[in-house]
Every structure is written in C-alpha cells, then in structure tokens.
Scaffold this motif. Structure first.
Motif, mmCIF file in Angstrom:
data_model
loop_
_atom_site.group_PDB
_atom_site.id
_atom_site.type_symbol
_atom_site.label_atom_id
_atom_site.label_comp_id
_atom_site.label_asym_id
_atom_site.label_seq_id
_atom_site.Cartn_x
_atom_site.Cartn_y
_atom_site.Cartn_z
ATOM 1 N N LYS A 170 0.830 -1.211 0.000
ATOM 2 C CA LYS A 170 0.000 0.000 0.000
ATOM 3 C C LYS A 170 0.861 1.256 0.000
ATOM 4 O O LYS A 170 0.589 2.213 -0.728
ATOM 5 C CB LYS A 170 -0.928 0.015 1.216
ATOM 6 C CG LYS A 170 -2.068 -0.963 1.124
ATOM 7 C CD LYS A 170 -2.879 -0.934 2.401
ATOM 8 C CE LYS A 170 -3.930 -2.036 2.401
ATOM 9 N NZ LYS A 170 -4.645 -2.091 3.681
ATOM 10 N N ILE A 171 1.909 1.265 0.820
ATOM 11 C CA ILE A 171 2.785 2.426 0.899
ATOM 12 C C ILE A 171 3.524 2.629 -0.416
ATOM 13 O O ILE A 171 3.634 3.759 -0.920
ATOM 14 C CB ILE A 171 3.770 2.283 2.078
ATOM 15 C CG1 ILE A 171 3.005 2.345 3.408
ATOM 16 C CG2 ILE A 171 4.856 3.345 2.031
ATOM 17 C CD1 ILE A 171 3.822 1.984 4.617
ATOM 18 N N ALA A 172 4.023 1.542 -1.000
ATOM 19 C CA ALA A 172 4.724 1.647 -2.280
ATOM 20 C C ALA A 172 3.762 2.108 -3.378
ATOM 21 O O ALA A 172 4.125 2.946 -4.213
ATOM 22 C CB ALA A 172 5.348 0.308 -2.647
ATOM 23 N N ILE A 181 4.074 5.500 -5.701
ATOM 24 C CA ILE A 181 4.045 5.484 -7.168
ATOM 25 C C ILE A 181 2.937 6.392 -7.676
ATOM 26 O O ILE A 181 3.114 7.149 -8.635
ATOM 27 C CB ILE A 181 3.868 4.044 -7.680
ATOM 28 C CG1 ILE A 181 5.130 3.230 -7.378
ATOM 29 C CG2 ILE A 181 3.550 4.014 -9.168
ATOM 30 C CD1 ILE A 181 4.976 1.753 -7.615
ATOM 31 N N PHE A 182 1.779 6.340 -7.040
ATOM 32 C CA PHE A 182 0.652 7.186 -7.440
ATOM 33 C C PHE A 182 0.994 8.667 -7.280
ATOM 34 O O PHE A 182 0.707 9.477 -8.168
ATOM 35 C CB PHE A 182 -0.588 6.827 -6.614
ATOM 36 C CG PHE A 182 -1.764 7.712 -6.907
ATOM 37 C CD1 PHE A 182 -2.519 7.531 -8.045
ATOM 38 C CD2 PHE A 182 -2.107 8.734 -6.027
ATOM 39 C CE1 PHE A 182 -3.598 8.355 -8.326
ATOM 40 C CE2 PHE A 182 -3.182 9.553 -6.287
ATOM 41 C CZ PHE A 182 -3.935 9.369 -7.447
ATOM 42 N N LEU A 183 1.621 9.028 -6.160
ATOM 43 C CA LEU A 183 1.951 10.436 -5.924
ATOM 44 C C LEU A 183 2.982 10.948 -6.924
ATOM 45 O O LEU A 183 2.870 12.090 -7.402
ATOM 46 C CB LEU A 183 2.452 10.621 -4.491
ATOM 47 C CG LEU A 183 1.381 10.507 -3.411
ATOM 48 C CD1 LEU A 183 2.020 10.585 -2.025
ATOM 49 C CD2 LEU A 183 0.330 11.580 -3.572
ATOM 50 N N VAL A 184 3.976 10.133 -7.254
ATOM 51 C CA VAL A 184 4.973 10.556 -8.239
ATOM 52 C C VAL A 184 4.317 10.720 -9.604
ATOM 53 O O VAL A 184 4.583 11.687 -10.332
ATOM 54 C CB VAL A 184 6.140 9.553 -8.300
ATOM 55 C CG1 VAL A 184 7.036 9.818 -9.493
ATOM 56 C CG2 VAL A 184 6.946 9.603 -7.012
ATOM 57 N N LEU A 242 2.216 13.902 -9.541
ATOM 58 C CA LEU A 242 3.077 15.079 -9.631
ATOM 59 C C LEU A 242 3.540 15.284 -11.076
ATOM 60 O O LEU A 242 3.534 16.421 -11.577
ATOM 61 C CB LEU A 242 4.279 14.921 -8.704
ATOM 62 C CG LEU A 242 5.298 16.056 -8.710
ATOM 63 C CD1 LEU A 242 4.667 17.341 -8.202
ATOM 64 C CD2 LEU A 242 6.492 15.685 -7.867
ATOM 65 N N GLY A 243 3.927 14.213 -11.750
ATOM 66 C CA GLY A 243 4.334 14.326 -13.148
ATOM 67 C C GLY A 243 3.201 14.803 -14.036
ATOM 68 O O GLY A 243 3.403 15.621 -14.938
ATOM 69 N N PHE A 244 2.008 14.304 -13.798
ATOM 70 C CA PHE A 244 0.848 14.726 -14.586
ATOM 71 C C PHE A 244 0.532 16.198 -14.357
ATOM 72 O O PHE A 244 0.231 16.931 -15.295
ATOM 73 C CB PHE A 244 -0.374 13.874 -14.251
ATOM 74 C CG PHE A 244 -1.604 14.310 -14.986
ATOM 75 C CD1 PHE A 244 -1.762 14.015 -16.330
ATOM 76 C CD2 PHE A 244 -2.597 15.028 -14.337
ATOM 77 C CE1 PHE A 244 -2.892 14.432 -17.030
ATOM 78 C CE2 PHE A 244 -3.726 15.449 -15.014
ATOM 79 C CZ PHE A 244 -3.875 15.145 -16.365
ATOM 80 N N VAL A 245 0.587 16.646 -13.115
ATOM 81 C CA VAL A 245 0.317 18.053 -12.802
ATOM 82 C C VAL A 245 1.358 18.942 -13.480
ATOM 83 O O VAL A 245 1.006 19.978 -14.070
ATOM 84 C CB VAL A 245 0.295 18.283 -11.272
ATOM 85 C CG1 VAL A 245 0.320 19.763 -10.932
ATOM 86 C CG2 VAL A 245 -0.925 17.618 -10.665
ATOM 87 N N MET A 246 2.628 18.535 -13.441
ATOM 88 C CA MET A 246 3.669 19.319 -14.109
ATOM 89 C C MET A 246 3.420 19.358 -15.615
ATOM 90 O O MET A 246 3.574 20.402 -16.246
ATOM 91 C CB MET A 246 5.045 18.740 -13.798
ATOM 92 C CG MET A 246 5.482 18.951 -12.373
ATOM 93 S SD MET A 246 6.993 18.101 -11.949
ATOM 94 C CE MET A 246 8.154 18.912 -13.023
ATOM 95 N N PHE A 247 3.032 18.226 -16.197
ATOM 96 C CA PHE A 247 2.730 18.175 -17.621
ATOM 97 C C PHE A 247 1.565 19.092 -17.956
ATOM 98 O O PHE A 247 1.597 19.826 -18.936
ATOM 99 C CB PHE A 247 2.400 16.741 -18.041
ATOM 100 C CG PHE A 247 1.839 16.622 -19.409
ATOM 101 C CD1 PHE A 247 2.646 16.756 -20.531
ATOM 102 C CD2 PHE A 247 0.486 16.386 -19.589
ATOM 103 C CE1 PHE A 247 2.113 16.655 -21.800
ATOM 104 C CE2 PHE A 247 -0.059 16.281 -20.855
ATOM 105 C CZ PHE A 247 0.769 16.415 -21.971
ATOM 106 N N ALA A 248 0.506 19.046 -17.139
ATOM 107 C CA ALA A 248 -0.673 19.888 -17.392
ATOM 108 C C ALA A 248 -0.313 21.361 -17.295
ATOM 109 O O ALA A 248 -0.744 22.171 -18.108
ATOM 110 C CB ALA A 248 -1.775 19.535 -16.400
ATOM 111 N N ILE A 249 0.483 21.737 -16.309
ATOM 112 C CA ILE A 249 0.882 23.138 -16.159
ATOM 113 C C ILE A 249 1.727 23.575 -17.351
ATOM 114 O O ILE A 249 1.513 24.654 -17.914
ATOM 115 C CB ILE A 249 1.653 23.351 -14.827
ATOM 116 C CG1 ILE A 249 0.686 23.193 -13.644
ATOM 117 C CG2 ILE A 249 2.322 24.716 -14.799
ATOM 118 C CD1 ILE A 249 1.357 23.189 -12.303
ATOM 119 N N MET A 250 2.677 22.745 -17.758
ATOM 120 C CA MET A 250 3.543 23.108 -18.879
ATOM 121 C C MET A 250 2.771 23.158 -20.198
ATOM 122 O O MET A 250 3.166 23.870 -21.110
ATOM 123 C CB MET A 250 4.710 22.128 -18.989
ATOM 124 C CG MET A 250 5.674 22.191 -17.830
ATOM 125 S SD MET A 250 6.377 23.820 -17.550
ATOM 126 C CE MET A 250 7.401 23.967 -18.991
#
Length: 57
Positions: free
Chosen positions: A30-32, A36-39, A42-50
């Motif tokens: 669950k922790i792993a 993975i979900f949070l990373v 974060l990548g998706f949010v950065m992609f959307a912002i860019m």
C-alpha cells in the motif's frame, strides 16, 4: 576483496531473512503503491501546467 568472506556474509544474511506476514506485505504494498501514485500525479500536474503555459511544449 575476500570472496570467501563475502559469500559467507551473504549466506548469513539470507539465513536471517524471513518471509513477511500477509499484513506486513500488504502494508508495504500500500505504501509503495501510494508513492508510485503520488509521483505519477506530480508528473501529470507538471505536464498539465507546462501544456497551458505558452511555449511550454
């Protein structure tokens, strides 16, 4: 580098290792998965912002 000593220490560690219980394995999974979900999020949010910034790609 003493190969005989290294192999002995590896064998000693493997003998001390034990199979985790189902609860322990479940908690680690669950922790792993959350990490993975949070990373990924974060990548998706950065992609959307860019994408919305002019000249971002």
């Amino acid at each position: 580098m003493d190969v005989k000593y290294d192999l002995a220490s590896y064998v000693r560690v493997l003998k001390m290792a034990s199979t985790p219980s189902w609860n322990e394995f479940s908690q680690i999974a669950k922790i792993a998965g959350a990490g993975i979900f949070l990373v990924g999020l974060l990548g998706f949010v950065m992609f959307a912002i860019m994408t919305f910034i002019p000249g971002g790609g």
